[in-house]
Design a protein around this motif. Sequence first.
Motif, PDB file in Angstrom:
ATOM      1  N   ASP A  41     107.476  42.893  50.813  1.00  0.00           N
ATOM      2  CA  ASP A  41     106.870  42.770  49.484  1.00  0.00           C
ATOM      3  C   ASP A  41     105.852  41.640  49.497  1.00  0.00           C
ATOM      4  O   ASP A  41     106.207  40.478  49.674  1.00  0.00           O
ATOM      5  CB  ASP A  41     107.971  42.502  48.456  1.00  0.00           C
ATOM      6  N   ILE A  42     104.596  41.975  49.286  1.00  0.00           N
ATOM      7  CA  ILE A  42     103.537  40.962  49.324  1.00  0.00           C
ATOM      8  C   ILE A  42     103.679  39.948  48.194  1.00  0.00           C
ATOM      9  O   ILE A  42     103.227  38.818  48.321  1.00  0.00           O
ATOM     10  CB  ILE A  42     102.137  41.622  49.321  1.00  0.00           C
ATOM     11  N   ASN A  43     104.344  40.324  47.109  1.00  0.00           N
ATOM     12  CA  ASN A  43     104.507  39.382  45.992  1.00  0.00           C
ATOM     13  C   ASN A  43     105.420  38.218  46.361  1.00  0.00           C
ATOM     14  O   ASN A  43     105.345  37.162  45.745  1.00  0.00           O
ATOM     15  CB  ASN A  43     105.044  40.120  44.771  1.00  0.00           C
ATOM     16  N   LEU A  44     106.266  38.394  47.363  1.00  0.00           N
ATOM     17  CA  LEU A  44     107.146  37.320  47.819  1.00  0.00           C
ATOM     18  C   LEU A  44     106.480  36.423  48.852  1.00  0.00           C
ATOM     19  O   LEU A  44     106.929  35.300  49.078  1.00  0.00           O
ATOM     20  CB  LEU A  44     108.441  37.908  48.406  1.00  0.00           C
ATOM     21  N   GLU A  45     105.422  36.933  49.489  1.00  0.00           N
ATOM     22  CA  GLU A  45     104.698  36.194  50.528  1.00  0.00           C
ATOM     23  C   GLU A  45     103.195  36.414  50.352  1.00  0.00           C
ATOM     24  O   GLU A  45     102.549  37.047  51.185  1.00  0.00           O
ATOM     25  CB  GLU A  45     105.138  36.670  51.912  1.00  0.00           C
ATOM     26  N   PRO A  46     102.616  35.918  49.254  1.00  0.00           N
ATOM     27  CA  PRO A  46     101.233  36.281  48.909  1.00  0.00           C
ATOM     28  C   PRO A  46     100.173  35.907  49.937  1.00  0.00           C
ATOM     29  O   PRO A  46      99.119  36.538  49.970  1.00  0.00           O
ATOM     30  CB  PRO A  46     100.995  35.566  47.580  1.00  0.00           C
ATOM     31  N   ALA A  47     100.430  34.944  50.770  1.00  0.00           N
ATOM     32  CA  ALA A  47      99.425  34.536  51.758  1.00  0.00           C
ATOM     33  C   ALA A  47      99.723  35.089  53.146  1.00  0.00           C
ATOM     34  O   ALA A  47      99.096  34.691  54.127  1.00  0.00           O
ATOM     35  CB  ALA A  47      99.343  33.017  51.809  1.00  0.00           C
ATOM     36  N   ALA A  48     100.636  36.044  53.239  1.00  0.00           N
ATOM     37  CA  ALA A  48     101.103  36.532  54.536  1.00  0.00           C
ATOM     38  C   ALA A  48      99.991  37.063  55.430  1.00  0.00           C
ATOM     39  O   ALA A  48     100.061  36.927  56.641  1.00  0.00           O
ATOM     40  CB  ALA A  48     102.166  37.611  54.332  1.00  0.00           C
ATOM     41  N   LEU A  49      98.988  37.670  54.856  1.00  0.00           N
ATOM     42  CA  LEU A  49      97.922  38.261  55.667  1.00  0.00           C
ATOM     43  C   LEU A  49      96.598  37.511  55.512  1.00  0.00           C
ATOM     44  O   LEU A  49      95.533  38.056  55.803  1.00  0.00           O
ATOM     45  CB  LEU A  49      97.754  39.745  55.313  1.00  0.00           C
ATOM     46  N   SER A  50      96.679  36.272  55.094  1.00  0.00           N
ATOM     47  CA  SER A  50      95.456  35.486  54.915  1.00  0.00           C
ATOM     48  C   SER A  50      94.724  35.272  56.240  1.00  0.00           C
ATOM     49  O   SER A  50      93.497  35.138  56.252  1.00  0.00           O
ATOM     50  CB  SER A  50      95.763  34.148  54.244  1.00  0.00           C
ATOM     51  N   CYS A  51      95.447  35.290  57.354  1.00  0.00           N
ATOM     52  CA  CYS A  51      94.786  35.142  58.657  1.00  0.00           C
ATOM     53  C   CYS A  51      93.869  36.333  58.953  1.00  0.00           C
ATOM     54  O   CYS A  51      93.008  36.257  59.818  1.00  0.00           O
ATOM     55  CB  CYS A  51      95.807  34.947  59.763  1.00  0.00           C
ATOM     56  N   TYR A  52      94.038  37.429  58.223  1.00  0.00           N
ATOM     57  CA  TYR A  52      93.172  38.610  58.339  1.00  0.00           C
ATOM     58  C   TYR A  52      92.134  38.641  57.210  1.00  0.00           C
ATOM     59  O   TYR A  52      91.452  39.637  57.038  1.00  0.00           O
ATOM     60  CB  TYR A  52      93.993  39.894  58.266  1.00  0.00           C
ATOM     61  N   SER A  53      92.110  37.593  56.406  1.00  0.00           N
ATOM     62  CA  SER A  53      91.241  37.523  55.215  1.00  0.00           C
ATOM     63  C   SER A  53      91.625  38.575  54.186  1.00  0.00           C
ATOM     64  O   SER A  53      90.783  39.020  53.404  1.00  0.00           O
ATOM     65  CB  SER A  53      89.763  37.657  55.588  1.00  0.00           C
ATOM     66  N   ALA A  54      92.883  38.976  54.170  1.00  0.00           N
ATOM     67  CA  ALA A  54      93.385  39.930  53.171  1.00  0.00           C
ATOM     68  C   ALA A  54      94.075  39.126  52.069  1.00  0.00           C
ATOM     69  O   ALA A  54      95.037  38.411  52.331  1.00  0.00           O
ATOM     70  CB  ALA A  54      94.356  40.910  53.806  1.00  0.00           C
ATOM     71  N   SER A  55      93.573  39.257  50.862  1.00  0.00           N
ATOM     72  CA  SER A  55      94.123  38.522  49.731  1.00  0.00           C
ATOM     73  C   SER A  55      95.282  39.282  49.099  1.00  0.00           C
ATOM     74  O   SER A  55      95.489  40.474  49.370  1.00  0.00           O
ATOM     75  CB  SER A  55      93.038  38.290  48.678  1.00  0.00           C
ATOM     76  N   LEU A  56      95.995  38.604  48.224  1.00  0.00           N
ATOM     77  CA  LEU A  56      97.062  39.238  47.466  1.00  0.00           C
ATOM     78  C   LEU A  56      96.516  40.444  46.706  1.00  0.00           C
ATOM     79  O   LEU A  56      97.127  41.514  46.697  1.00  0.00           O
ATOM     80  CB  LEU A  56      97.698  38.232  46.504  1.00  0.00           C
ATOM     81  N   GLU A  57      95.365  40.311  46.092  1.00  0.00           N
ATOM     82  CA  GLU A  57      94.772  41.416  45.338  1.00  0.00           C
ATOM     83  C   GLU A  57      94.389  42.580  46.245  1.00  0.00           C
ATOM     84  O   GLU A  57      94.529  43.737  45.860  1.00  0.00           O
ATOM     85  CB  GLU A  57      93.569  40.947  44.522  1.00  0.00           C
ATOM     86  N   ASP A  58      93.918  42.285  47.456  1.00  0.00           N
ATOM     87  CA  ASP A  58      93.607  43.360  48.411  1.00  0.00           C
ATOM     88  C   ASP A  58      94.850  44.198  48.686  1.00  0.00           C
ATOM     89  O   ASP A  58      94.788  45.431  48.731  1.00  0.00           O
ATOM     90  CB  ASP A  58      93.110  42.789  49.742  1.00  0.00           C
ATOM     91  N   ILE A  59      95.981  43.517  48.887  1.00  0.00           N
ATOM     92  CA  ILE A  59      97.211  44.213  49.244  1.00  0.00           C
ATOM     93  C   ILE A  59      97.829  44.892  48.025  1.00  0.00           C
ATOM     94  O   ILE A  59      98.480  45.928  48.148  1.00  0.00           O
ATOM     95  CB  ILE A  59      98.181  43.252  49.950  1.00  0.00           C
ATOM     96  N   ARG A  60      97.606  44.346  46.848  1.00  0.00           N
ATOM     97  CA  ARG A  60      98.043  45.043  45.637  1.00  0.00           C
ATOM     98  C   ARG A  60      97.239  46.317  45.426  1.00  0.00           C
ATOM     99  O   ARG A  60      97.712  47.268  44.831  1.00  0.00           O
ATOM    100  CB  ARG A  60      97.902  44.126  44.421  1.00  0.00           C
ATOM    101  N   ARG A  61      96.030  46.331  45.912  1.00  0.00           N
ATOM    102  CA  ARG A  61      95.140  47.494  45.739  1.00  0.00           C
ATOM    103  C   ARG A  61      95.418  48.589  46.768  1.00  0.00           C
ATOM    104  O   ARG A  61      95.360  49.771  46.455  1.00  0.00           O
ATOM    105  CB  ARG A  61      93.689  47.042  45.848  1.00  0.00           C
ATOM    106  N   ARG A  62      95.716  48.203  48.010  1.00  0.00           N
ATOM    107  CA  ARG A  62      95.924  49.165  49.096  1.00  0.00           C
ATOM    108  C   ARG A  62      97.028  48.681  50.022  1.00  0.00           C
ATOM    109  O   ARG A  62      97.165  47.485  50.240  1.00  0.00           O
ATOM    110  CB  ARG A  62      94.652  49.317  49.931  1.00  0.00           C
TER     111      ARG A  62
END
Length: 126
Positions: A41-62
């Motif tokens: 769940d990205i909401n529990l780890e919002p910065a999990a993919l920041s090393c890929y420049s993927a934001s929380l909103e990006d992951i909420r979208r797709r």
Amino acid sequence: MSKPALTVWYNTRCPVCDGGITRQKRRLIEAIKAGRIEFRDINLEPAALSCYSASLEDIRRRLHATDAEGRLLVGADVAVAVWRATPGEGWLATLFGNPVALPLTRLGYDRFADLLYARNRRKGRW
């Protein structure tokens, strides 16, 4: 324990996303137990993919996922990877993930994801 072949990041605050992943989890129980696939769940780890420049909103979208080699998959490519791993759903991966169909699959997924994201924002889900 080795790194999962696929780690899928999704948004539990979206009822459609959460429902779809819940269904896949039931179908993939053996792979999950064996550590071959993981759903987070990205909401529990919002910065999990920041090393890929993927934001929380990006992951909420797709949907986003990482494979065992650390490559990032996004959107329809995640759906195809999950279908490929799901017993009885390999035909979906073949049908929608082949080189001819994949561009249309991505387009359809992206349009649906945009509409779903906008609906969730209007409903105040985040």
